[in-house]
Enzyme design. Structure first.
Site, short mmCIF file in Angstrom:
data_model
loop_
_atom_site.label_atom_id
_atom_site.label_comp_id
_atom_site.label_asym_id
_atom_site.label_seq_id
_atom_site.Cartn_x
_atom_site.Cartn_y
_atom_site.Cartn_z
N ASN A 1 15.93 22.67 -3.59
CA ASN A 1 15.17 21.91 -2.60
C ASN A 1 13.66 21.93 -2.83
O ASN A 1 12.93 21.20 -2.15
CB ASN A 1 15.46 22.45 -1.19
CG ASN A 1 15.09 23.91 -1.03
OD1 ASN A 1 15.86 24.77 -1.48
ND2 ASN A 1 13.96 24.21 -0.43
N TYR B 1 8.59 42.21 -9.25
CA TYR B 1 8.86 40.85 -9.72
C TYR B 1 9.11 40.85 -11.22
O TYR B 1 10.06 40.23 -11.71
CB TYR B 1 7.68 39.93 -9.38
CG TYR B 1 7.87 38.50 -9.83
CD1 TYR B 1 8.87 37.71 -9.28
CD2 TYR B 1 7.05 37.94 -10.82
CE1 TYR B 1 9.06 36.39 -9.69
CE2 TYR B 1 7.22 36.64 -11.23
CZ TYR B 1 8.23 35.86 -10.66
OH TYR B 1 8.41 34.56 -11.08
N GLY C 1 10.12 23.01 -5.73
CA GLY C 1 9.61 23.47 -7.02
C GLY C 1 10.36 22.94 -8.21
O GLY C 1 10.74 21.76 -8.29
N SER D 1 10.66 34.40 -16.55
CA SER D 1 9.23 34.17 -16.32
C SER D 1 8.42 34.89 -17.38
O SER D 1 8.88 35.89 -17.96
CB SER D 1 8.85 34.68 -14.92
OG SER D 1 7.45 34.78 -14.77
N GLY E 1 13.38 23.63 -9.24
CA GLY E 1 14.74 23.21 -8.95
C GLY E 1 14.81 21.79 -8.43
O GLY E 1 15.72 21.02 -8.78
N GLY F 1 18.35 26.88 -5.53
CA GLY F 1 16.96 26.60 -5.17
C GLY F 1 16.56 25.19 -5.48
O GLY F 1 15.43 24.93 -5.91
#
Length: 302
Positions: free
Chosen positions: A22, A174, A24, A149, A26, A20
């Site tokens: 690309n 989640y 946020g 998280s 990351g 990931g």
């Protein structure tokens, strides 16, 4: 601690995989690590968005060493193809940053029929880590960093309905996936230590950071503007865990400010359930069965 980007050690000669990469957290971690000399493998589901992110970083850091590779964590064939490619091209990996994730979508199934969040956030990374563990063990001091998280605190591992075949709750799903991330990271460290491996496993969370994940939520943009820290700040726990000598094997780090929502990296407080060995071992066994990736024994240090 008062650990800032100025404290990131030189990363020249190191190869780091970021899922990931690309967007946020990351994306921000990729910039920080590339700026310190790391060769970052940007593992992205969308090659178009990955290319755009790579071009943006290269414009700011013309000397950056960035390689884009396709990886869809919701498709175990893609995970295996990615791992095969890395084995063909690299003799070792220094860091695997398990960062990519999805948050609270409508009920969606992966290629294998898993609920999307447990399938992508946990099972995809579980399989990826197992398939790359030999390359990490071939490095002088390999690290696996897994992003959890604060939402892990509302999660439970629903062994009776792991894939939400019954009534679906996007937020509880989640939370389950993020609890699974944390339990995996800590159980992986126990297994690495047991086997005398040279790799360590560390878990992190970004606090409340303004990323694209919240933009699709009702009121997400408003809450981001009022309460969130910038995504570059949210990336610091991940970069700390990936690079800092102070990062403890099996540790868990997040922002050190009020309620762990924002601030510089500091030890975080895991939910007690995250260290339940019986639940962790059962989750590990189920994850091996579902992914077909078996950690028979973690490789010893090279």
């Amino acid at each position: 601690m008062s650990w800032t980007p100025r404290d990131i050690p030189d990363q020249s000669g190191k190869t780091i995989v970021i899922t990931g990469a690309n967007s946020g957290i990351g994306f921000e971690a990729t910039k920080l690590l590339a700026d310190k000399g790391a060769h970052v493998i940007m593992a992205c589901r969308s090659t178009a968005r990955g290319e755009a992110a790579r071009a943006q970083i290269m414009q700011a850091l013309p000397g950056a060493k960035l390689t884009l590779k396709p990886l869809d964590l919701s498709d175990l064939k893609s995970v295996r193809d990615f791992a095969h490619t890395l084995h063909d091209e690299f003799d070792s990996l220094d860091v695997l940053l398990n960062n990519a994730g999805v948050m609270a979508p409508p009920l969606t199934r992966t290629s294998e029929g898993f609920e999307l969040q447990i399938g992508t956030n946990h099972l995809g990374h579980f399989a990826l880590t197992g398939l790359l563990l030999d390359l990490l063990s071939a490095a002088p001091a390999g690290r696996v960093v897994t992003v959890s998280s604060l939402a892990h605190r509302m999660g439970n591992i629903r062994f009776d309905d792991l894939q939400w075949q019954k009534k679906y709750s996007r937020w509880l799903a989640y939370g389950q996936s993020k609890l699974a991330n944390l339990m995996f990271a800590r159980d992986l460290q126990r297994r690495l230590q047991r086997d005398g491996a040279g790799v360590i496993s560390v878990a992190v969370h970004p606090g409340y950071s303004a990323t694209h994940l919240q933009d699709t939520m009702p009121g997400g943009k408003v809450f981001n503007a009022l309460f969130a820290q910038h995504q570059s700040q949210g990336a610091l726990p991940s970069v700390f865990a990936a690079t800092a000598a102070q990062a403890s094997p099996g540790g868990y780090y997040g922002p050190g400010g009020w309620m762990e929502l924002r601030g510089l990296p500091a030890p975080a407080r895991p939910r007690k359930l995250a260290d339940n060995h019986d639940v962790a071992q059962r989750l590990w066994q189920v994850s091996e069965q579902l992914t077909g990736v078996r950690y028979l024994s973690t490789p010893a240090a090279a």
